[in-house]
Scaffold this active site. Structure first.
Site, short mmCIF file in Angstrom:
data_model
loop_
_atom_site.label_atom_id
_atom_site.label_comp_id
_atom_site.label_asym_id
_atom_site.label_seq_id
_atom_site.Cartn_x
_atom_site.Cartn_y
_atom_site.Cartn_z
CB CYS B 86 -0.96 -0.02 1.18
SG CYS B 86 -1.93 -1.53 1.20
CB CYS B 208 -13.45 -3.01 5.48
SG CYS B 208 -13.46 -4.21 6.81
CG HIS B 339 -6.55 1.07 -0.30
ND1 HIS B 339 -5.50 1.84 -0.77
CD2 HIS B 339 -5.98 0.07 0.43
CE1 HIS B 339 -4.36 1.32 -0.36
NE2 HIS B 339 -4.62 0.24 0.37
#
Lengths: 440, 391
Positions: B86, B208, B339
């Site tokens: 990430c 999440c 994301h």
């Protein structure tokens, strides 16, 4: 080989009786059949004959240095049929020494008793005999609840132990013992009784194909049987005679004698003289720890789980398995001589101090404490969630593993756990074994 | 290497489910916006770094620099594919900056692209972990569970509650309502967060971040060349750290599951270069890596916004809300923006750059002169921190 009549000792013995129970009534109700009698025990979805064998053997060897074991005999008619599931793997998981004699017995329900007799007659050096079954019968039949899952392990050797096997009464000389017919069985038991007249033999640990036959045979022998104990788990095939042996050892007192008999495709029978009680009553404890399933469908889902075509196919690599076998199956780690850090996974250098030299291979403890955990709700399981826990092993090292057989609310930080061998997945159709934590 | 670099232009696609657009479409859009702002064309780019963390999820796009060549019609320049979980986007920026400072090129392009929704979510990263990890180790662990274990530990050690976790999600969704590039812009209530399906205890679905497509890009030049551009933003400091291997946190008995050493290491380096000592005093906004709600709280502490174990107090005080003392994730964060892994780090840089330019519209933080971005990667063992400053 030692002379056949030279007494050998049973040094240790233990059983693995799974907690899950399916009653004949529950199964019959779901199938629209008249309710039958009795119940069977069944193993968790992630257990097969190999992991059941591990559980019984590990319990049997607790307190014994595994390096002392010189032979491993494994008996089963339901051993996983895959190259990745050999008795050698079981030996590795038990951390038995390399190079010991390992043999697998199968093809018959007498294979467990035969393996035990072979070990008893040939035991100059300690041999571990393990019999394990995970048995299925066609869904919706009475037979489905009359067979069971279970395992028993017996450590055989010379010297003082739990019991001595003083003489063999019958050997596997005929095939006429093979029967599931209760009347014929009584007749056979009467012949056994005639041969079994030994002073001081007051009870029998006798088995035949069919869990209820223990009682039939004992009655024909005019001896009391265990209080239906063997009926409550289902007939565990090759493991059944060894389970009955463990049960009898646990419920005897020093000085007692009992008749041990395995009737299946021939017979093996002997007088057992009890010298000491087992360190733990593993059979009784397993029998007491019972979790009946409320619905037949839960049993079916559990049985089918590992073979269901899932959306996810876990990665399997024979090369990695072979390379990491010491760390995966033997559960060895490395201690760094420079900084004392214990590594639980293979790495070229110490992850703590970077030292390349002086790292010592050590067996990791199989007990530890939960450091932290989570419950995974999207990991395939017949009963989600799957708990994952970070375990700090006694004596050093940390691992992250699944928690088996536990309700999520019972998983807590600080909880004491034991690592057990379980089926992790069948990626690529190959059974893949790894460690899971069970709460102690 | 001495000297600093500046952002001459930044670009970012809307984050969301771009079923009708490809990996290269998204890369092109982000780069076009960045180059357009800088007044440059593709031919002006001296070298480029393309960050994509999981090409296997995006049908093999992003395996090498070639996919950026295709997106922009580039030919004859070096393009490097970057992958560092990430922290991928941040690492692309770091490498582009270093090439400028080394004198290799005068204009460098850092791009992050991730196409997660060309495949069903269950076929994405969760599946990758099951299907390509070691056959034995950590089987059963999802990305959510990897950080769920931190939440469990913090609930015991620091007094964190499930309500605190929900409050992070509520705050960031509220922020996202003012960000038209966010994936999820509808506000949520704490009750909704708590009642949404449990994913990995104690994290629910709304704790999440979603699976999202998106791309972001920045055009970088050396500080001394920056004044030529319309609204340059100084990259005052960068810190990047890899603290261990993948298995590190889960196999090192001294790891406490309270914070991430990698983030503290990266923050120390970035703050040192930017010469800031108190981020709450010196920065006006922070974009942190809230892939899961608990990660935002951990970031407060690792970035020094508060003391150890005090994250939930900072949150409960309202300090990190828009209008608070040190607003965090005014963009909506990963929880609302989504994301797209390789793009996230550069999306944060884009956000802070727009804030420092005073061009953040409805979510403009008044008086923003300095901002911080932070990413963690893998199990928290990779970290990127940047300090950006108004020029």
């Amino acid at each position: 080989m030692a002379p056949a009549d030279e007494p050998s000792s049973i040094l240790a013995a233990a059983a693995r009786v799974p907690a899950f129970e399916l009653t004949a009534a529950t199964a019959a109700a779901a199938c629209g059949r008249p309710a039958g009698r009795g119940a069977r025990r069944f193993a968790s979805h992630d257990e097969d004959a190999l992991t059941l064998a591990y559980a019984a053997a590990e319990r049997c060897l607790r307190g014994t240095d595994p390096a002392a074991v010189r032979a491993l005999f494994v008996a089963s008619t339901s051993w996983p049929r895959a190259a990745a599931a050999t008795a050698e793997r079981l030996a590795a998981a038990l951390d038995l020494p390399a190079g010991i004699a390992i043999a697998t017995f199968g093809g018959s329900w007498k294979s467990g008793a035969a393996a035990l007799r072979l070990a008893l007659e040939g035991a100059r050096r300690p041999a571990l005999v393990v019999a394990a079954e995970r048995l299925d019968a066609p869904a919706g039949t009475d037979a489905e609840t009359s067979v069971g899952d279970g395992a028993a392990a017996v450590l055989v050797g010379t010297g003082k132990g739990l019991a001595r096997v003083t003489d063999w009464i019958l050997r596997a000389e005929t095939t006429e013992w093979e029967s599931e017919d209760a009347r014929l069985l009584s007749n056979q038991a009467a012949r056994l009784a005639a041969a079994a007249k030994r002073p001081g033999v007051a009870r029998a640990a006798a088995t035949a194909p069919g869990a209820r036959h223990s009682k039939t045979i004992a009655a024909a022998l005019g001896m009391p049987a265990a209080d239906g104990a063997m009926e409550r788990i289902g007939f565990c095939g090759a493991a059944h005679p060894l389970l009955a042996l463990v049960e009898a050892l646990e419920s005897s007192r020093p000085g007692d004698r009992f008749l041990w008999a395995a009737l299946a495709e021939g017979a093996e029978a002997a007088t057992v003289e009890v010298d000491a009680a087992p360190a733990a009553r593993t059979f009784a404890a397993g029998l007491e720890r019972v979790r009946p399933v409320p619905a037949y469908g839960l049993f079916l889902a559990s049985r089918a789980f590992m073979d269901r075509p899932d959306q996810r196919a876990p990665f399997a690599s024979p090369a990695i398995e072979q390379r990491d076998a010491e760390f995966v199956l033997r559960l060895h780690g490395e201690r760094c001589s420079a900084c004392r850090a214990v590594a639980t996974l293979p790495a070229p250098v110490c992850q703590k101090c970077g030292a390349r030299e002086g790292r010592v291979r050590i067996p990791l403890a199989r007990t530890g404490t939960v450091c932290t955990f989570t419950h995974e709700y999207y990991v395939p399981s017949p009963a989600p969630p799957v708990s994952m826990a970070v375990i700090d092993l006694d004596g050093g090292g940390r691992l992250v593993v699944q928690v088996a057989d536990a309700a999520p609310e019972d998983v807590r930080t600080g909880a004491r756990v034991r690592l057990v061998l379980r089926l992790l997945h069948r990626g690529g159709g190959v059974p893949h074994y790894y460690w899971k934590a069970v709460l102690e | 290497m001495s000297g600093r670099v500046a952002i001459a232009g930044a670009g970012c696609t809307a984050f969301g489910e771009h079923f009708d657009r490809s990996y290269t479409d998204l890369a092109e859009e982000a780069c076009r916006e960045a180059l357009g702002e800088a007044g440059l064309g593709a031919k002006d780019v001296g070298a480029a770094w393309l960050g994509t963390a999981f090409p296997d999820v995006g049908v093999y796009r992003g395996r090498s620099g070639m996919d950026l060549a295709e997106s922009l019609g580039l030919s004859g320049i070096p393009i490097t594919r970057v992958s560092n979980y990430c922290a991928t986007g941040g690492d692309a920026l770091r490498n582009a900056a270093n090439a400028l400072l080394a004198g290799e090129v005068d204009v460098a392009l850092a791009v992050g692209v991730e196409k997660q929704r060309d495949r069903a979510p269950q076929e994405s990263i969760v599946r990758l972990m099951v299907e390509t990890g070691h056959p034995s180790y950590q089987k059963g662990f999802t990305a959510a569970g990897t950080f769920g274990v931190f939440a469990v530990k913090r609930m015991e050690a620091t007094g964190l509650t499930r309500e605190d976790l929900a409050a992070v999600s509520v705050k960031n969704h509220e922020h996202a309502a003012r960000n038209d590039k966010a994936h999820h812009r509808r506000p949520v209530t704490a009750a909704q967060v708590l009642a949404s399906p449990m994913v990995a205890w104690p994290l629910t679905l709304l704790d999440c971040c979603p699976a999202t497509d998106g791309a972001a890009a920045v055009v970088l030049v050396r500080e001394e060349d920056a004044r030529k551009f319309r609204a340059p933003v100084l990259v005052a400091g960068i810190g990047f750290s890899v603290s261990s291997g993948w298995d590190g946190p889960f196999h090192d008995e001294s790891f406490d599951f309270i914070g991430f050493p990698a983030v503290r290491q990266a923050a120390k380096a970035a703050y040192g270069r930017a010469e800031i000592s108190d981020p709450v005093r010196d920065a006006q906004l922070v974009e942190v890596h809230d892939c899961f709600s608990v990660n935002e709280l951990i970031a407060y502490e690792d970035l020094g916004l508060c003391g150890r174990g005090e994250a939930q107090r900072l949150l409960r005080d309202g300090a990190t809300k828009f209008g608070g003392r040190i607003p965090v994730n005014v963009s909506g964060g990963l929880l609302s923006c989504g994301h797209p892994v390789g793009a996230t780090g550069l999306r944060m840089v884009y956000e802070v750059a727009r804030q420092l330019q005073g061009a953040a519209g409805a979510r403009q933080v008044p008086g923003a002169r300095q901002g911080i971005t932070q990413n963690i990667g893998g199990p928290g063992a990779v970290a990127f921190v940047s300090v950006l400053r108004k020029m």
